[in-house]
Design an enzyme around this catalytic site. Structure first.
Site, PDB file in Angstrom:
ATOM      1  N   LEU A  29       0.364  -1.194   0.037  1.00  0.00           N
ATOM      2  CA  LEU A  29      -0.063  -0.003   0.083  1.00  0.00           C
ATOM      3  C   LEU A  29       0.773   1.509  -0.085  1.00  0.00           C
ATOM      4  O   LEU A  29       1.889   1.696   0.650  1.00  0.00           O
ATOM      5  CB  LEU A  29      -0.881  -0.085   0.748  1.00  0.00           C
ATOM      6  N   ILE A  30       1.154   2.257  -0.854  1.00  0.00           N
ATOM      7  CA  ILE A  30       2.132   2.702  -1.069  1.00  0.00           C
ATOM      8  C   ILE A  30       0.838   4.495  -1.535  1.00  0.00           C
ATOM      9  O   ILE A  30       0.087   4.222  -2.300  1.00  0.00           O
ATOM     10  CB  ILE A  30       2.557   2.563  -2.488  1.00  0.00           C
ATOM     11  N   LYS A  75      -8.429   3.038   7.422  1.00  0.00           N
ATOM     12  CA  LYS A  75      -7.534   1.989   7.396  1.00  0.00           C
ATOM     13  C   LYS A  75      -8.111   0.885   7.224  1.00  0.00           C
ATOM     14  O   LYS A  75      -7.470  -0.199   6.710  1.00  0.00           O
ATOM     15  CB  LYS A  75      -6.591   1.956   8.445  1.00  0.00           C
ATOM     16  N   GLY A 134       3.613   0.549   5.238  1.00  0.00           N
ATOM     17  CA  GLY A 134       4.091   1.023   5.835  1.00  0.00           C
ATOM     18  C   GLY A 134       4.006   1.634   7.537  1.00  0.00           C
ATOM     19  O   GLY A 134       5.011   2.711   8.095  1.00  0.00           O
ATOM     20  N   GLN A 176      -1.865   3.919  15.165  1.00  0.00           N
ATOM     21  CA  GLN A 176      -0.889   3.057  14.396  1.00  0.00           C
ATOM     22  C   GLN A 176      -0.321   2.705  16.163  1.00  0.00           C
ATOM     23  O   GLN A 176       0.664   1.692  16.300  1.00  0.00           O
ATOM     24  CB  GLN A 176       0.112   3.620  13.836  1.00  0.00           C
ATOM     25  N   CYS A 229      16.150  14.536 -19.268  1.00  0.00           N
ATOM     26  CA  CYS A 229      16.740  12.959 -18.692  1.00  0.00           C
ATOM     27  C   CYS A 229      17.085  12.348 -19.662  1.00  0.00           C
ATOM     28  O   CYS A 229      17.119  12.629 -21.218  1.00  0.00           O
ATOM     29  CB  CYS A 229      15.436  12.462 -17.494  1.00  0.00           C
TER      30      CYS A 229
END
Length: 486
Positions: free
Chosen positions: A185-186, A267, A289, A298, A458
């Site tokens: 999960l980013i 969440k 994370g 958390q 780039c």
């Protein structure tokens, strides 16, 4: 140039069959990663190591080889070696002296030798002869077998002499994909980037699930983090990037859920959505994370309630890490500045969040969310092969002009990382070149003279196009991409 690749120690203690399988996988990964390069490589499996020969002598290409080897999961150390034939012990000494003689001035040194094959001499014979010769004929501070300032390492492999010129620490870990796949999960922040990296390093092919709370600009920024992690550490295998529009879910949470439980409910709903995503990919493990006690959602009590929302295994690689440790690791792997540039999209902010949620109360509050909403947003999600994000970026930035020529007042913004720019500096005759790494572009572009015309550069044009799109989203439309002729 040849390189000896030492396996991660945890591979070497596996059973013979597992060790062979892991080593074969690592060998295949190395071959895959070097396919796009302009030069060829040769690779040999020697049980306790791999030997790679790069078919090039160009310094910039050899630097690319070393940079790539340092980032491949499963390689603990990379030894840069010089290989040659030898006649006898004295010839070995002369070859070693030619490489190391000038580097021993005023230094205590030792010689370490490994031998493979049948010879008339032992490894100790070689070490004594070479060490004695160097000590006698070079301006050294003497031999020190206990704590040498310089360690000269040699390998005598049958009729070949390998002199180790340098030793580099590499990524370590396990080759991809020796472990099962995971869905990470980013969010693009420090934590999710570092946790994803840690799973890649341990040999788990890591797919990315992104819950979009900030529109297209947020998605573009997070894609950059995911692409960076994949290209940097996991490009040997394709993975998925799944973008889920979670704004409808957040809207209902804000309207219907008690203020103190909003974070926990959010969440849980994210885990439920990620569970569906993982089921679609036939993956049994989710990665987050989260770190114990970092924010109110958390705490251990809240994490226990959140985990009850899924039957998947939920891994939290950062669970006992401090924020400073996480940011330090983000800096080491190169995601710190990327994550720093991404705004915090909390979605819901409770005035007095609970730190010890009751499961029954949370489930009652969660029941106020429309049934089927989670399935609906996941069904509408964009599921992309991460390799196709490049193509998607091309399609999204059609309005961004790409050019090979430059007007007189053009300013080229070299947005490559400092390491890339240092390895291959850009010089364009009659044009001004400014160095502004891509991860600082969005925050520092406004400070540039807006009367000038800017062209992003780039190596492959991919990051330039994505950054141009990001600047367009911020209202800077007079930005183009510079792609010089090959």
């Amino acid at each position: 140039m040849k390189f000896i690749l030492k396996l991660h120690p945890e591979i070497t203690i596996k059973s013979d069959s597992v060790r062979r399988r892991f080593t074969r996988i690592l060998e295949s990964n190395i071959r895959n990663l070097f396919k796009p390069y302009d030069f060829r490589i040769a690779l040999w499996n020697r049980w306790d190591k791999l030997i790679l020969e790069a078919k090039t002598t160009a310094p910039d290409e050899l630097a690319q080889v070393l940079d790539q080897l340092k980032r491949i999961p499963g390689i603990e150390q990379c030894l840069q070696v010089q290989q040659s034939d030898y006649q006898d012990l004295h010839d070995i000494y002369l070859q070693v002296k030619a490489v190391w003689g000038d580097k021993l001035s005023g230094k205590r040194f030792a010689v370490k030798v490994r031998r493979r094959g049948k010879h008339e001499f032992t490894s100790m014979d070689v070490a004594r002869y070479v060490g004695g010769g160097l000590n006698q004929h070079c301006d050294t501070a003497g031999v020190d077998l206990t704590n040498p300032q310089v360690l000269i390492e040699l390998e005598v492999d049958k009729d070949q002499l390998l002199i180790i010129n340098d030793r580099f620490r590499c990524l370590g870990g396990m080759p991809l994909p020796t472990q099962e796949d995971v869905v990470s999960l980013i969010s693009g922040g420090f934590d999710s980037g570092v946790s994803s990296y840690q799973m890649i390093r341990r040999g788990a092919r890591t797919h990315y699930c992104f819950f979009n709370l900030g529109g297209s600009e947020h998605e573009i920024a997070v894609k950059q983090v995911a692409c960076y992690l994949w290209q940097r550490f996991g490009a040997s295998h394709k993975v998925k990037f799944i973008s889920v529009n979670f704004e409808p879910v957040v809207a209902q949470i804000l309207e219907r859920v008690d203020n103190g439980l909003m974070g926990v409910v959010l969440k849980r709903l994210m885990l439920q959505a990620a569970t569906i995503v993982a089921d679609n990919l036939a993956v049994s493990t989710l990665v987050t994370g989260e770190a114990m006690g970092q924010v109110s959602s958390q705490t251990l009590s809240n994490l226990a309630v959140i985990d009850r929302a899924t039957d998947k295994l939920v891994l939290r690689p950062l669970i006992c890490m401090d924020k400073s440790e996480i940011i330090s690791l983000a800096r080491d792997i190169g995601t710190e500045d990327l994550s720093k540039s991404i705004p915090e999209y909390c979605g819901v902010i409770s005035n007095r969040p609970t730190v010890k949620a009751d499961l029954e109360q949370v489930e009652q509050q969660q029941a106020l969310i429309d049934q089927g909403l989670i399935e609906s947003v996941v069904r509408a999600a964009d599921v992309l092969d991460i390799r196709r994000i490049v193509k998607e970026a091309d399609e999204e930035v059609r309005e961004v002009e790409t050019t090979q020529s430059l007007p007189d007042d053009a300013v080229i913004l070299d947005i490559r990382s400092p390491e890339e720019e240092e390895r291959s500096p850009l010089h364009v005759e009659d044009s001004e070149v400014k160095r502004l790494p891509f991860y600082r572009l969005s925050s520092q572009f406004a400070g540039l003279d807006q009367q000038r015309h800017y062209y992003l550069y780039c190596d492959r044009g991919v990051m330039s196009r994505m950054q141009a799109l990001l600047l367009h989203e911020q209202g800077y439309t007079d930005v183009k991409v510079y792609r010089p002729k090959a």
